[in-house]
Design a protein around this motif. Structure first.
Motif, PDB file in Angstrom:
ATOM      1  N   ASN A   1       0.812  -1.220   0.000  1.00  0.00           N
ATOM      2  CA  ASN A   1       0.000   0.000   0.000  1.00  0.00           C
ATOM      3  C   ASN A   1       0.845   1.270   0.000  1.00  0.00           C
ATOM      4  N   LEU A   2       2.129   1.131   0.328  1.00  0.00           N
ATOM      5  CA  LEU A   2       3.010   2.298   0.445  1.00  0.00           C
ATOM      6  C   LEU A   2       4.183   2.285  -0.523  1.00  0.00           C
ATOM      7  N   ASP A   3       4.556   1.098  -0.973  1.00  0.00           N
ATOM      8  CA  ASP A   3       5.812   0.956  -1.704  1.00  0.00           C
ATOM      9  C   ASP A   3       5.634   0.043  -2.918  1.00  0.00           C
ATOM     10  N   PRO A   4       5.993   0.515  -4.125  1.00  0.00           N
ATOM     11  CA  PRO A   4       5.888  -0.346  -5.311  1.00  0.00           C
ATOM     12  C   PRO A   4       6.616  -1.674  -5.180  1.00  0.00           C
ATOM     13  N   CYS A   5       7.746  -1.691  -4.471  1.00  0.00           N
ATOM     14  CA  CYS A   5       8.456  -2.952  -4.297  1.00  0.00           C
ATOM     15  C   CYS A   5       7.588  -3.971  -3.561  1.00  0.00           C
TER      16      CYS A   5
ATOM     17  N   PHE B   1       3.125 -11.036 -20.392  1.00  0.00           N
ATOM     18  CA  PHE B   1       3.036 -12.075 -19.361  1.00  0.00           C
ATOM     19  C   PHE B   1       2.861 -11.451 -17.984  1.00  0.00           C
ATOM     20  N   TYR B   2       3.567 -10.346 -17.731  1.00  0.00           N
ATOM     21  CA  TYR B   2       3.483  -9.684 -16.429  1.00  0.00           C
ATOM     22  C   TYR B   2       2.063  -9.202 -16.115  1.00  0.00           C
ATOM     23  N   LYS B   3       1.307  -8.873 -17.138  1.00  0.00           N
ATOM     24  CA  LYS B   3      -0.031  -8.284 -16.938  1.00  0.00           C
ATOM     25  C   LYS B   3      -0.992  -9.191 -16.180  1.00  0.00           C
ATOM     26  N   GLN B   4      -0.726 -10.471 -16.169  1.00  0.00           N
ATOM     27  CA  GLN B   4      -1.643 -11.380 -15.472  1.00  0.00           C
ATOM     28  C   GLN B   4      -1.556 -11.231 -13.950  1.00  0.00           C
ATOM     29  N   ALA B   5      -0.493 -10.616 -13.458  1.00  0.00           N
ATOM     30  CA  ALA B   5      -0.337 -10.388 -12.009  1.00  0.00           C
ATOM     31  C   ALA B   5      -1.091  -9.128 -11.613  1.00  0.00           C
ATOM     32  N   LYS B   6      -1.930  -9.253 -10.597  1.00  0.00           N
ATOM     33  CA  LYS B   6      -2.732  -8.106 -10.138  1.00  0.00           C
ATOM     34  C   LYS B   6      -2.762  -8.089  -8.613  1.00  0.00           C
ATOM     35  N   VAL B   7      -2.563  -6.894  -8.046  1.00  0.00           N
ATOM     36  CA  VAL B   7      -2.543  -6.741  -6.590  1.00  0.00           C
ATOM     37  C   VAL B   7      -3.420  -5.556  -6.208  1.00  0.00           C
ATOM     38  N   LYS B   8      -4.338  -5.780  -5.259  1.00  0.00           N
ATOM     39  CA  LYS B   8      -5.191  -4.701  -4.764  1.00  0.00           C
ATOM     40  C   LYS B   8      -4.471  -3.930  -3.672  1.00  0.00           C
ATOM     41  N   VAL B   9      -4.495  -2.611  -3.779  1.00  0.00           N
ATOM     42  CA  VAL B   9      -3.889  -1.752  -2.765  1.00  0.00           C
ATOM     43  C   VAL B   9      -4.881  -0.655  -2.393  1.00  0.00           C
ATOM     44  N   THR B  10      -4.609   0.044  -1.305  1.00  0.00           N
ATOM     45  CA  THR B  10      -5.513   1.108  -0.872  1.00  0.00           C
ATOM     46  C   THR B  10      -5.522   2.259  -1.866  1.00  0.00           C
ATOM     47  N   GLY B  11      -6.695   2.892  -2.002  1.00  0.00           N
ATOM     48  CA  GLY B  11      -6.847   4.006  -2.919  1.00  0.00           C
ATOM     49  C   GLY B  11      -6.554   5.336  -2.257  1.00  0.00           C
TER      50      GLY B  11
ATOM     51  N   LEU C   1       4.675  -9.265  -4.467  1.00  0.00           N
ATOM     52  CA  LEU C   1       3.528 -10.165  -4.562  1.00  0.00           C
ATOM     53  C   LEU C   1       3.277 -10.579  -6.006  1.00  0.00           C
ATOM     54  N   MET C   2       3.512  -9.663  -6.929  1.00  0.00           N
ATOM     55  CA  MET C   2       3.339  -9.994  -8.351  1.00  0.00           C
ATOM     56  C   MET C   2       4.315 -11.083  -8.787  1.00  0.00           C
ATOM     57  N   VAL C   3       5.561 -10.995  -8.313  1.00  0.00           N
ATOM     58  CA  VAL C   3       6.563 -12.000  -8.662  1.00  0.00           C
ATOM     59  C   VAL C   3       6.098 -13.386  -8.233  1.00  0.00           C
ATOM     60  N   ILE C   4       5.534 -13.473  -7.034  1.00  0.00           N
ATOM     61  CA  ILE C   4       5.075 -14.770  -6.531  1.00  0.00           C
ATOM     62  C   ILE C   4       3.877 -15.267  -7.328  1.00  0.00           C
TER      63      ILE C   4
END
Length: 328
Positions: free
Chosen positions: A150-154, A237-247, A159-162
């Motif tokens: 929610n605070l840091d792109p890394c 290929f990367y596009k299939q990874a999705k992570v929800k974060v606070t708005g 989570l996307m890598v996993i």
């Protein structure tokens, strides 16, 4: 050819042309405080750039504040904290949070990739490799973590890598099993905080950018290009990874979609010190200046730097236009 009957009008036109074409820092000698907010992963290279830049412009006092890029951008957009420059580990954060209200343009200047960091003290340090890393992270007693998505792109990139690993290795349920073995206390506000935990032996493994691993002398596992978010050729290929974060507002959420790691930078509208900000941008974007520092510290720069469109290029200060190419 346009002629001028009045010599004064002709002289004014000439002076205006010269003024417009002058480099940003030539309009006024850079001096005073220069405030830069930047991604935590840029702390080490920007510290070196600060020393070089202040030596070149001794009347400038460069003040830096590093942290999660999302947090830094919100500090500007929500808390209205004054700053001259914002450098983000995910260029999309500038697009979504700062443009158009707080910035007009966004220059992509560097790339990166995710690696799994560890030390000689880490459990199974002698056994882990690029083929079995996920099996090690599944083991009970192994302490691993990542930064706050929610605070840091890394954080969301970790989570996307996993997620991508589950797809790449074709192992159903891998993501859920790994996350189940990572308690929430192992999530830290920014990725660079995990470095000290690794070095003190309080954490076995942590997700970091390759540049951070190189700069801090950490051991690391380099992952296949299909999952490390480091190669734009794999963006489909990367596009299939999705992570929800606070708005932006409490209770709201947004979805981050997988994309190669690309850093962005901008000068903020109405910044306190435009002369110094412009001079720093010219230094940063110089292949023999800031871009060279990034390359030496394990972070591949874009040479030349990039903007997405002609429309965005037209909004750049004149001296910066010659340092970019239009490339989406």
């Amino acid at each position: 050819m346009k002629t001028y009957e009045n010599p004064l009008k002709f002289l004014s036109a000439v002076l205006l042309t010269i003024f417009i074409s002058m480099p940003i820092h030539a309009m006024a000698e850079p001096k005073g405080k220069l405030i830069i907010f930047h991604a935590g992963s840029l702390t080490v290279p920007f510290a070196k750039m600060e020393k070089i830049f202040e030596a070149k412009y001794p009347k400038v006092d460069l003040l830096r504040e590093g942290g999660g890029s999302t947090k830094m951008a919100r500090t500007i957009s929500e808390l209205h904290k004054p700053a001259d420059i914002m450098a983000s580990a995910d260029f999309k954060i500038i697009d979504k949070t700062l443009i158009p209200q707080y910035a007009d343009w966004n220059i992509r200047f560097a790339s990166n990739q995710l690696v799994l960091c560890y030390t000689d003290q880490s459990r199974f340090a002698k056994k882990i490799n690029a083929e079995n890393w996920y099996k090690i992270l599944e083991r009970q007693g192994v302490i691993w973590g990542h930064s706050d998505p929610n605070l840091d792109p890394c954080g969301y990139r970790s989570l996307m890598v996993i997620q991508l690993a589950e797809s790449y290795y074709k192992i159903d349920g891998l993501y859920d099993r790994l996350i189940a073995n990572r308690p929430k206390k192992n999530i830290r506000p920014k990725s660079v905080e995990l470095v000290s935990l690794l070095k003190t032996g309080n954490m076995d493994y942590a997700w970091e950018y390759l540049s951070v691993a190189v700069q801090h002398g950490l051991k690391y596992i380099k992952l296949p290009a299909e999952i490390n978010l480091g190669d734009y050729k794999n963006d489909v290929f990367y596009k299939q990874a999705k992570v929800k974060v606070t708005g932006k507002k409490p209770g709201q959420s947004i979805t981050r979609t997988g994309k190669s790691c690309t850093y962005g930078i901008t000068i903020l509208k109405g910044c306190p010190n435009p002369e110094a900000a412009g001079a720093f941008m010219e230094y940063l974007m110089d292949p023999k200046g800031g871009l060279k520092v990034l390359k030496e510290m394990g972070q591949p720069p874009f040479i030349p730097c990039r903007v997405a469109s002609e429309a965005m290029e037209s909004k750049l200060p004149g001296a910066l236009k010659k340092l970019v190419e239009i490339k989406n």
